[in-house]
Write an enzyme that holds these catalytic residues in place. Structure first.
Site, short mmCIF file in Angstrom:
data_model
loop_
_atom_site.label_atom_id
_atom_site.label_comp_id
_atom_site.label_asym_id
_atom_site.label_seq_id
_atom_site.Cartn_x
_atom_site.Cartn_y
_atom_site.Cartn_z
N GLU A 20 0.81 -1.22 0.00
CA GLU A 20 0.00 0.00 0.00
C GLU A 20 0.85 1.28 0.00
O GLU A 20 0.81 2.07 0.95
CB GLU A 20 -0.96 0.00 1.19
N GLU A 62 -5.12 -8.63 0.86
CA GLU A 62 -5.76 -8.29 2.14
C GLU A 62 -7.25 -8.08 1.91
O GLU A 62 -7.65 -7.41 0.96
CB GLU A 62 -5.23 -6.98 2.74
O1 IFM Z 1 -4.00 -3.00 9.22
C1 IFM Z 1 -3.98 -2.51 7.93
C2 IFM Z 1 -2.81 -3.07 7.16
O2 IFM Z 1 -1.61 -2.82 7.80
C3 IFM Z 1 -2.76 -2.47 5.78
N1 IFM Z 1 -4.02 -2.59 5.12
C4 IFM Z 1 -5.21 -2.18 5.82
C5 IFM Z 1 -5.23 -2.85 7.19
C6 IFM Z 1 -6.50 -2.40 7.96
O3 IFM Z 1 -6.48 -1.03 8.15
#
Ligand code: IFM
Length: 477
Positions: free
Chosen positions: A175, A379
């Site tokens: 990200e 994710e």
């Molecule tokens: O916890 C975070 C992660 O580190 C990166 N993506 C989003 C998740 C939830 O906010």
């Protein structure tokens, strides 16, 4: 003909044998042991120890103590039947000041982790950077400095030389949108700067770091892994007559400013024009785009919710319900006149709207834009205010809302596959409750509960549900 439910609440959908079901975490969020075995300080140590930056003054000092409990956590993954584990490597464990020789103890920790995964038949997916930049590099400019990109390539080389015979999938950055815009623009994340020009310089240097790291890894690995980037691409919905213009701008800043250089070798001209009042982009040097534009085997997609935008007409209070903490700066340099509308619910405990159609749309859109590049959900998951109850034979967490969230998003993923999307796997965020950045330990994303007093791990009902999905390959009833 099969009927598809409009709410994405399906069961029985079959993912087949090849789909890779796993779960994800990140170093600073779970490891703790921040001063052990030679680890240097990162920007998140500094930020979390700065009063007012993180909820309740929480820090990652202990977190889930995964550093000391790695064997127990590996066993847990095996019990759940995970087929892959996406973890991140803490740069300051490998190079305590961000440059210079490798710290053997740091490498040895990830060695043990990777070996422990392989011994249990779990595929290691390693992310090189999930936001814990060594503090000395930040002191020298952090991601606003191109030297950081070259330092990152050196770090990638060190890690690749050590783990590059066993890691099966590499992700350079997690990200970069968050690193750049929340770290240097809005101030919600470390290092907490609020400077739009710095945020855009960070975008470029993160892109450059990605390209250099892919090249460094390719040079040193000795097995045949996949190389990838993980992006939190934004699903941007337009609202009203000005929605298309607003969506173009936000899509540019959030998505195309990463995808275009990495996968097409160009920066989007409209983004450069939109941001001309913020920066002149002179940080892009001749040859940089060639360095950034490296072949990747897979795009990692992190998806949680959607945004809806329109242009602000300058009257009334501007709405910026973009799902992130307001820490004084902006995450959207050059888009001061874009409104982020309050999304329709339901919501998770983060206040993020639940919209599985966004995941299906996003996956399909990437499939159309980048045909031939496989995708993985790296994710997806949700925070809810879980409760622990006495289950008779021990504590239980009946997190039906999380199961419902996962059911709906797995259904979305299945639908995307049915439409031809080459989606290879799904890493649920997160394996266990952990340090949720500016929200500290107040938000629980885990399918396994962590009791922060005892550090006991308690698989939630969602973990059992997920284990059944993995075992049967079908969304449980
Ligand atoms: O916890 C975070 C992660 O580190 C990166 N993506 C989003 C998740 C939830 O906010």
């Amino acid at each position: 003909m099969t009927m598809q439910s409009a709410d994405y609440r399906e069961s029985g959908l079959d993912f087949g044998r090849d789909f890779v079901f796993g779960s994800a975490t990140a170093s600073y969020q779970i490891e703790g042991a921040v001063r052990e075995d030679g680890r240097g300080p990162s920007i998140w140590d500094t930020f979390s120890h700065t009063p007012g930056k993180v909820w309740n003054g929480d820090t990652g000092d202990v977190a889930c103590d995964h550093y000391h409990r790695v064997e127990e956590d590996l066993d847990l993954m095996q019990q759940l039947g995970l087929e892959s584990y996406r973890f991140s490597i803490a740069w300051p464990r490998i190079q305590p000041t961000g440059t210079g020789p490798a710290n053997e103890a740091g490498l040895a920790f990830y060695d043990r982790l990777v070996d422990g995964l392989l011994a249990r038949g779990i595929r290691p997916i390693a992310t090189l950077y999930h936001w814990d930049l060594p503090q000395p590099l930040e002191d020298a400019g952090g991601w606003t400095s191109r030297e950081t990109s070259f330092a990152f390539a050196e770090y990638a080389r060190i890690v690749g030389e050590r783990l590059g015979d066993r890691v099966q999938m590499w992700t350079t950055l997690n990200e970069p949108w968050c690193s750049a815009y929340l770290g240097y623009g809005s101030g919600a994340h470390a290092p907490g700067r609020t400077d739009g020009a710095a945020a855009l310089a960070a975008v470029h240097h993160l892109n450059l770091a990605h390209g250099l790291a892919v090249q460094a890894l390719r040079e040193v690995v000795t097995n045949d892994p996949e190389f990838s980037i993980t992006l939190n691409l934004h699903v941007v919905r337009p609202d009203g007559p000005t929605g298309a213009e607003a969506a173009r701008r936000i899509d540019g800043l959030a998505n195309r400013v990463f995808l275009d250089p990495m996968l097409r070798g160009t920066y989007p001209a409209d983004v450069m024009e939109d941001t001309a009042g913020v920066t002149d982009w002179s940080f892009v040097h001749d040859g940089d785009l060639e360095q950034i534009h490296q072949p990747v085997d897979l795009i990692g997609v992190n998806y949680y919710s959607t945004v809806t935008v329109r242009m602000w007409d300058g009257t009334g209070e501007k709405v910026v319900a973009d799902g992130h903490k307001d820490m004084g700066g902006t995450a959207w340099p050059g888009a001061d006149d874009v409104e982020f509308l309050v999304q329709p619910g339901p919501y998770t405990a983060m206040g993020w709207n639940i919209d599985p159609s966004g995941l299906e749309d996003l996956l399909f859109s990437l499939h159309e834009q980048f045909p031939g590049t496989p995708l993985m959900v790296t994710e997806n998951g949700a925070a809810f205010d879980d409760e622990v109850v006495d289950g008779g034979d021990g504590p239980r967490v009946h997190d039906d809302d999380r199961i419902d969230y996962l059911r709906r998003h797995f259904t979305a993923a299945h639908r995307a596959r049915a439409r031809g999307v080459d989606l290879r796997g799904y890493q649920v965020w997160s394996l266990m409750d952990n340090f949720e950045w500016g929200y500290g330990y107040s938000k629980r994303f885990g399918i396994v509960r962590v009791d922060y007093d005892t550090l006991e791990r308690i698989p939630k009902d969602s973990a059992r549900w997920y284990a059944e999905l993995i075992r049967t390959r079908r969304i449980p009833g």
